[in-house]
Design a protein around this motif. Structure first.
Motif, short mmCIF file in Angstrom:
data_model
loop_
_atom_site.label_atom_id
_atom_site.label_comp_id
_atom_site.label_asym_id
_atom_site.label_seq_id
_atom_site.Cartn_x
_atom_site.Cartn_y
_atom_site.Cartn_z
N ALA A 64 0.84 -1.19 0.08
CA ALA A 64 -0.09 0.07 0.17
C ALA A 64 0.89 1.29 -0.18
CB ALA A 64 -1.04 0.02 1.30
N ALA A 65 2.13 1.23 0.59
CA ALA A 65 2.95 2.29 0.67
C ALA A 65 3.51 2.66 -0.65
CB ALA A 65 4.00 1.97 1.79
N LEU A 66 4.01 1.56 -1.38
CA LEU A 66 4.27 1.74 -2.71
C LEU A 66 3.47 2.23 -3.79
CD1 LEU A 66 6.53 -1.27 -2.75
CD2 LEU A 66 7.16 0.75 -2.49
N ALA A 67 1.97 1.76 -3.38
CA ALA A 67 0.86 2.17 -4.33
C ALA A 67 0.63 3.64 -4.11
CB ALA A 67 -0.26 1.27 -4.06
N PHE A 68 0.58 3.94 -2.67
CA PHE A 68 0.42 5.53 -2.62
C PHE A 68 1.60 6.48 -2.97
CE2 PHE A 68 -2.70 4.28 0.85
CZ PHE A 68 -3.70 4.88 0.25
N SER A 69 2.80 5.72 -3.06
CA SER A 69 3.78 6.66 -3.63
C SER A 69 3.76 6.73 -5.07
CB SER A 69 5.29 5.61 -3.54
OG SER A 69 5.38 5.89 -1.88
N TRP A 70 3.31 5.67 -5.81
CA TRP A 70 3.12 5.70 -7.14
C TRP A 70 1.99 6.69 -7.44
CZ3 TRP A 70 -1.72 4.80 -9.68
CH2 TRP A 70 -1.50 5.07 -10.85
N LEU A 71 0.66 6.73 -6.67
CA LEU A 71 0.03 8.07 -6.88
C LEU A 71 0.70 8.97 -6.80
CD1 LEU A 71 -3.10 8.30 -7.70
CD2 LEU A 71 -3.54 8.11 -5.13
N GLY A 72 1.15 9.42 -5.58
CA GLY A 72 1.85 10.61 -5.54
C GLY A 72 2.83 10.96 -6.42
N ASP A 73 3.58 10.20 -7.30
CA ASP A 73 4.38 10.63 -8.22
C ASP A 73 3.59 10.89 -9.30
OD1 ASP A 73 6.83 9.53 -6.84
OD2 ASP A 73 6.74 7.79 -7.76
N VAL A 74 2.30 10.46 -9.72
CA VAL A 74 1.56 10.87 -10.83
C VAL A 74 0.78 12.06 -10.60
CG1 VAL A 74 -0.25 10.11 -12.05
CG2 VAL A 74 1.13 8.42 -11.54
N LEU A 83 -1.51 19.37 -3.58
CA LEU A 83 -1.98 19.04 -2.29
C LEU A 83 -2.55 17.64 -2.35
CD1 LEU A 83 -2.67 20.06 0.48
CD2 LEU A 83 -4.99 20.69 -0.39
N TYR A 84 -3.03 17.02 -3.48
CA TYR A 84 -3.61 15.38 -3.51
C TYR A 84 -2.35 14.82 -3.39
CZ TYR A 84 -8.07 17.51 -4.98
OH TYR A 84 -9.13 18.43 -4.74
N GLY A 85 -1.29 15.16 -4.30
CA GLY A 85 -0.05 14.32 -4.13
C GLY A 85 0.49 14.32 -2.68
N LEU A 86 0.63 15.34 -2.13
CA LEU A 86 0.89 15.59 -0.62
C LEU A 86 0.34 14.46 0.15
CD1 LEU A 86 2.92 17.03 1.21
CD2 LEU A 86 0.93 18.43 1.82
N GLY A 87 -1.23 14.45 -0.03
CA GLY A 87 -2.09 13.48 0.63
C GLY A 87 -1.74 12.21 0.22
N SER A 88 -1.28 11.69 -0.83
CA SER A 88 -0.83 10.59 -1.19
C SER A 88 0.32 9.94 -0.39
CB SER A 88 -0.85 10.30 -2.73
OG SER A 88 -1.88 10.42 -3.35
N PHE A 89 1.30 10.88 -0.57
CA PHE A 89 2.49 10.54 0.29
C PHE A 89 2.48 10.37 1.88
CE2 PHE A 89 4.85 11.51 -4.00
CZ PHE A 89 5.55 10.39 -3.96
N LEU A 90 1.44 11.22 2.27
CA LEU A 90 1.13 11.20 3.80
C LEU A 90 0.61 9.86 3.87
CD1 LEU A 90 0.63 12.68 6.47
CD2 LEU A 90 -1.91 12.84 5.65
N MET A 91 -0.31 9.21 2.94
CA MET A 91 -0.93 7.74 3.43
C MET A 91 0.28 6.97 3.29
SD MET A 91 -3.75 8.37 4.19
CE MET A 91 -4.04 6.28 4.36
N ALA A 92 1.18 6.94 2.25
CA ALA A 92 2.35 5.94 2.08
C ALA A 92 3.24 6.06 3.28
CB ALA A 92 3.09 6.91 0.81
N HIS A 93 3.53 7.38 3.94
CA HIS A 93 4.27 7.32 5.17
C HIS A 93 3.64 6.59 6.21
CE1 HIS A 93 7.42 9.69 3.09
NE2 HIS A 93 6.73 10.66 3.11
#
Length: 227
Positions: A64-74, A83-93
């Motif tokens: 899930a961390a890698l999936a959220f990281s991928w979403l954040g990258d996109v 802001l949405y990218g920041l939220g995705s990496f927040l979930m990754a962390h």
């Protein structure tokens, strides 16, 4: 089978190098075809080598961390979606925190806690985070609350990695801890470039440290179970 799995790491490095070259050339249009494919081979690699952990929360959390990281990258490819990218990496962390906690001996054991000693141990993590926040705070504006929450979460991720000391083998500890700390450095460079002062080398520095961090974390978790 091991050799076949290692192939995914080579693909990860190959795509990463391409993205770094495009970043250095400031070719943002072509990065649409490179950046979204950086994390995918690393995620496939971990998925393949962790089949013995199928069904465990640890495996699900790291994937899930890698999936959220991928979403954040996109999402971070598009400035309006920052802001949405920041939220995705927040979930990754948050998922990384869970992964780090579960990849250690007796993760839920509660012993005596010396808060002063704990604070001193974590001070080298708190100081750079505080310095970065001090430097960017005047320019945060409406982003102040999201950024503060993000900083608290990533500091928690790094301190959780540090707390694995002597609770796993040395290879796993150092890879995960260095990976988590480098991840914080990557985010710090990004924050300074966005909210303090822009510098042309920031893109390469951010992506280089980011890819190193992801690789170290995955290999560190792997070392805990398959060393």
């Amino acid at each position: 089978m091991k050799n076949k799995n290692i192939l995914w790491l080579y693909i990860f490095l190959f795509v990463g190098i391409i993205d770094l070259v495009l970043t250095a050339e400031q070719n943002s249009e072509s990065r649409i075809y490179s950046k979204p494919f950086i994390i995918i081979p690393l995620a496939i690699y971990f998925y393949q080598i962790s089949k013995n952990l199928k069904g465990t929360i640890l495996r699900k959390a790291l994937l899930a961390a890698l999936a959220f990281s991928w979403l954040g990258d996109v999402l971070l490819l598009y400035p309006k979606l920052f802001l949405y990218g920041l939220g995705s990496f927040l979930m990754a962390h948050i998922c990384f925190v869970i992964s780090f906690k579960l990849s250690q001996e007796k993760p839920f054991e509660i012993g005596q806690v010396n808060f002063i000693k704990l604070f001193l141990y974590n001070l080298p993590i708190y100081i750079p985070a505080a310095v970065v926040y001090y430097m960017i705070q005047p320019n945060l504006g409406a982003m102040q609350i999201p950024v503060v929450i993000y900083i608290l979460v990533i500091v928690t991720m790094v301190t959780t990695a540090r707390e694995r000391f002597k609770k796993t083998n040395s290879s796993s500890f150092w890879q995960v801890f260095i990976g988590a700390f480098v991840f914080m450095i990557s985010d710090g460079i990004l924050a300074l470039n966005m909210f303090f002062q822009q510098f042309p080398e920031s893109g390469v520095m951010v992506m280089g440290t980011y890819m190193l961090a992801q690789l170290l974390i995955v290999m560190g978790i792997r070392a805990h179970f398959f060393n």
